[in-house]
Design a protein around this motif. Structure first.
Motif, short mmCIF file in Angstrom:
data_model
loop_
_atom_site.label_atom_id
_atom_site.label_comp_id
_atom_site.label_asym_id
_atom_site.label_seq_id
_atom_site.Cartn_x
_atom_site.Cartn_y
_atom_site.Cartn_z
N ILE A 1 -2.02 -14.63 4.64
CA ILE A 1 -1.99 -13.22 3.06
C ILE A 1 -1.30 -12.23 3.68
N LEU A 2 -1.77 -11.75 5.13
CA LEU A 2 -1.64 -10.75 5.78
C LEU A 2 -0.17 -10.23 5.68
N ASP A 3 0.75 -10.67 6.14
CA ASP A 3 2.23 -11.47 6.58
C ASP A 3 2.91 -11.45 5.32
N ASN A 4 2.42 -11.38 4.24
CA ASN A 4 3.44 -11.49 2.90
C ASN A 4 2.26 -10.41 2.02
N CYS A 5 2.05 -9.51 2.74
CA CYS A 5 1.66 -8.67 1.63
C CYS A 5 2.91 -7.72 1.45
N SER A 6 2.90 -6.71 -0.38
CA SER A 6 3.66 -5.91 0.02
C SER A 6 4.10 -5.05 0.88
N PRO A 7 4.96 -4.26 0.74
CA PRO A 7 4.74 -3.24 1.75
C PRO A 7 4.68 -2.15 1.11
N THR A 8 4.34 -1.97 0.40
CA THR A 8 3.93 -0.40 -0.24
C THR A 8 3.87 1.34 0.43
N SER A 9 3.73 0.58 2.08
CA SER A 9 3.84 2.08 2.92
C SER A 9 5.48 2.61 3.51
N SER A 10 6.11 1.21 2.69
CA SER A 10 7.48 1.45 3.16
C SER A 10 8.39 2.86 3.04
N PRO A 11 8.95 3.17 3.61
CA PRO A 11 9.58 4.18 2.57
C PRO A 11 10.50 3.79 2.63
N HIS B 1 7.15 1.37 -7.07
CA HIS B 1 6.40 1.52 -8.05
C HIS B 1 5.33 2.99 -7.66
N MET B 2 3.99 3.43 -8.16
CA MET B 2 3.59 4.68 -7.80
C MET B 2 2.56 4.25 -6.79
N THR B 3 2.94 3.50 -5.61
CA THR B 3 2.83 3.18 -4.48
C THR B 3 3.09 4.31 -3.01
N SER B 4 2.18 4.53 -1.73
CA SER B 4 2.62 5.15 -1.27
C SER B 4 2.48 4.61 0.51
N SER B 5 2.51 5.11 1.09
CA SER B 5 1.67 5.39 2.93
C SER B 5 0.18 6.64 2.06
N LEU B 6 -0.43 6.21 3.01
CA LEU B 6 -1.92 7.39 3.14
C LEU B 6 -1.87 7.43 4.65
N PRO B 7 -2.34 8.70 4.57
CA PRO B 7 -3.23 9.18 5.68
C PRO B 7 -3.76 9.19 6.12
N ASN B 8 -4.00 8.64 7.50
CA ASN B 8 -4.21 7.71 8.77
C ASN B 8 -5.86 7.85 8.49
N PHE B 9 -6.58 9.32 8.29
CA PHE B 9 -7.75 9.08 8.71
C PHE B 9 -8.61 7.50 7.53
N LEU B 10 -8.18 7.98 6.33
CA LEU B 10 -8.61 7.23 5.26
C LEU B 10 -9.37 5.84 6.22
N LEU B 11 -8.31 5.01 6.40
CA LEU B 11 -9.18 4.10 7.62
C LEU B 11 -9.82 4.61 7.86
N GLU B 12 -11.13 5.72 8.83
CA GLU B 12 -12.36 5.89 9.01
C GLU B 12 -12.73 5.49 8.18
N LEU B 13 -12.60 6.72 6.85
CA LEU B 13 -13.77 6.34 5.81
C LEU B 13 -13.88 4.94 5.36
N ALA B 14 -12.62 4.26 5.02
CA ALA B 14 -13.57 2.95 4.28
C ALA B 14 -14.50 2.46 5.16
N LYS B 15 -14.37 2.47 6.37
CA LYS B 15 -15.09 2.03 6.85
C LYS B 15 -16.78 2.26 6.75
N LEU B 16 -16.88 3.68 7.14
CA LEU B 16 -18.37 4.54 6.03
C LEU B 16 -18.33 4.22 4.52
#
Length: 476
Positions: free
Chosen positions: A19-29, A34-49
């Motif tokens: 599943i993880l290996d076949n995700c769409s590479p939405t963060s790739s330059p 589509h209307m997707t993008s790379s995201l700020p790294n600090f959001l990863l920690e916020l997701a945990k919180l």
């Protein structure tokens, strides 16, 4: 569902990795389709919180500080769009019966909420009528003397408008689509003509919908003129700014959205150009009193006179995703978002110049925000089209561009999407590439490689798909 835990199962580990290996590479330059993008790294920690705290924004009892935080977010966004004085927001904070808007999962629910509020406001309670909420649409039309309702949109409107009128029991046939001009903006002359026509038929226009950043081309309607027409005919004016709303952070480009401040309601998606993970949108009301038309209560959870946010939203239970937007506002500030917006629009302009300078590509729509369309069109075929504009050639060129996009996606090195657009110059519908240049990681070198790959694929496919005679292809 397995009966026993499979956490340590080799099958589970294999499947999870798959599943993880076949995700769409939405963060790739290189992923610019589509209307997707790379995201700020600090959001990863916020997701945990957010997961750890597990707040439910439907009610204050399950989201004490998060409720206050979300109200602060609504204030900041409302002020960005409508720019009211501080005393306006002070008065709103003192009245828990109204709301500046509400958070939701995205633009579809936001657009639905806007039309829901407009319907209930137009067909509200009166002397001998309990309102459309209680008595339904048929009784409401009969009471107010309308033969039917209408929702006016341009041909570039998002498909969620159709969903909304369907859910509200109005029927998709009440949607009247107005053609766009060569710049893909609604023709306001035809809009007013349609308003006159409907009025003469005793059909009441429920809502005029303006677009601030269309999904296909990124263009913005003439919102100011649309607002004047809406006011003239006394109907609700809604702006779908799911994509373009964040442009209001840019001092350089916010003029493109002139007139949005006149809208009765505005849709904005945080998970687009505010760079928040998928699943966070907003509906904003110019006049907070409009929210009263969609208020609902329940004795066990959403009591009258409470501060529960769930009273004003279609969705009940909601996560604390808005924390990500709140923190992002504090981290980036207005200046940070302005930098991101300006850079994305300038990047789109740069890419459009690269396309125009190429001999084998044709720019179809110029970027107003950071979306543009183009197609592969070899130089020798461009000359042929100028001489002989026929259906056979156009059909083959469309086929060629579809095949290029499919092959590029299959290769997996880069990705652009495609759509169909009517072209006024040639008088037919084209299959075109569509790109969205919102990812801060995408640079000129990536765009060059994307064009190079498309050109290489196009050259390999050209002879097998087009089959022009040597004489035609060498025409000068």
């Amino acid at each position: 569902m397995p009966k026993e835990s499979q956490v340590h199962s080799s099958h589970f580990i294999r499947d999870f990795k798959l599943i993880l290996d076949n995700c769409s590479p939405t963060s790739s330059p290189y992923f610019i389709g589509h209307m997707t993008s790379s995201l700020p790294n600090f959001l990863l920690e916020l997701a945990k919180l957010i997961t750890e705290k597990n707040q439910n924004l439907v009610k204050v009892e399950t989201s004490k500080s998060f409720t206050k935080m979300e109200l602060d977010c609504l204030y900041m966004l409302h002020n960005l769009i409508y720019q009211n004085h501080d005393y306006f927001y002070s008065e709103v904070n003192l009245n828990s019966q109204f709301s500046l808007g509400s958070f939701c999962s995205g633009g579809t629910i936001a657009n639905l909420t806007a039309l829901w509020a407009a319907r209930n406001n137009l067909l509200g309670p009166s002397k001998n009528f309990q309102g459309v909420q209680s008595e339904g649409v048929v009784a409401a039309l009969r009471y107010y003397g309308y033969k039917n309702l209408a929702v006016i949109v341009s041909e570039r409107a998002h498909y969620s408008i159709k969903k909304s009128v369907d859910i509200l029991g109005l029927g998709i046939n009440i949607i009247h689509t107005i053609p766009t001009d060569k710049d893909h903006k609604i023709r306001t002359d035809l809009l007013e003509q349609k308003m006159n026509e409907l009025e003469s038929q005793q059909i009441k226009v429920l809502t005029i919908v303006g677009i601030a950043g269309s999904t296909e081309t990124g263009h913005v309607d003439d919102l100011l003129t649309m607002s004047i027409i809406a006011k003239k005919y006394q109907c609700h004016f809604h702006v779908d700014a799911a994509w373009g709303g964040a442009t209001m952070t840019s001092a350089r480009y916010k003029h493109i959205l002139k007139g949005i401040e006149q809208a009765d309601s505005v849709t904005v998606d945080a998970h687009k150009q505010f760079y928040i993970p998928m699943g966070l949108g907003m509906i904003l009301f110019k006049k907070p009193q409009l929210s009263k038309n969609i208020t609902h209560h329940a004795n066990y959870i959403l009591r009258k006179n409470s501060n529960d946010l769930g009273r004003f939203s279609i969705e009940g239970s909601r996560s604390g995703m808005s924390l990500m937007l709140y923190v992002s506002f504090k981290v980036f500030g207005l200046n940070g978002y302005e930098l991101l917006i300006n850079e994305s629009i300038e990047k789109a302009k740069q890419f459009s110049r690269m396309i125009k300078e190429s001999k084998n590509f044709q720019l179809i729509t110029h970027p107003e925000l950071c979306i543009l369309t183009y197609r592969y069109l070899p130089n020798k075929i461009q000359k042929l089209i100028n001489r002989d504009n026929n259906d056979y050639i156009h059909t083959k060129i469309n086929d060629l561009n579809v095949k290029i996009q499919e092959k590029q996606k299959q290769n997996g090195n880069s990705f652009v999407s495609r759509t169909k657009l009517f072209n006024y110059q040639y008088g037919y519908t084209m299959d075109v590439f569509r790109v969205v240049l919102a990812n801060p990681l995408t640079q000129e070198k990536h765009l060059k490689k994307i064009l190079h790959e498309q050109e290489k694929i196009g050259q390999n496919l050209f002879d097998t798909l087009v089959k022009f005679t040597e004489k035609e292809c060498e025409y000068n």
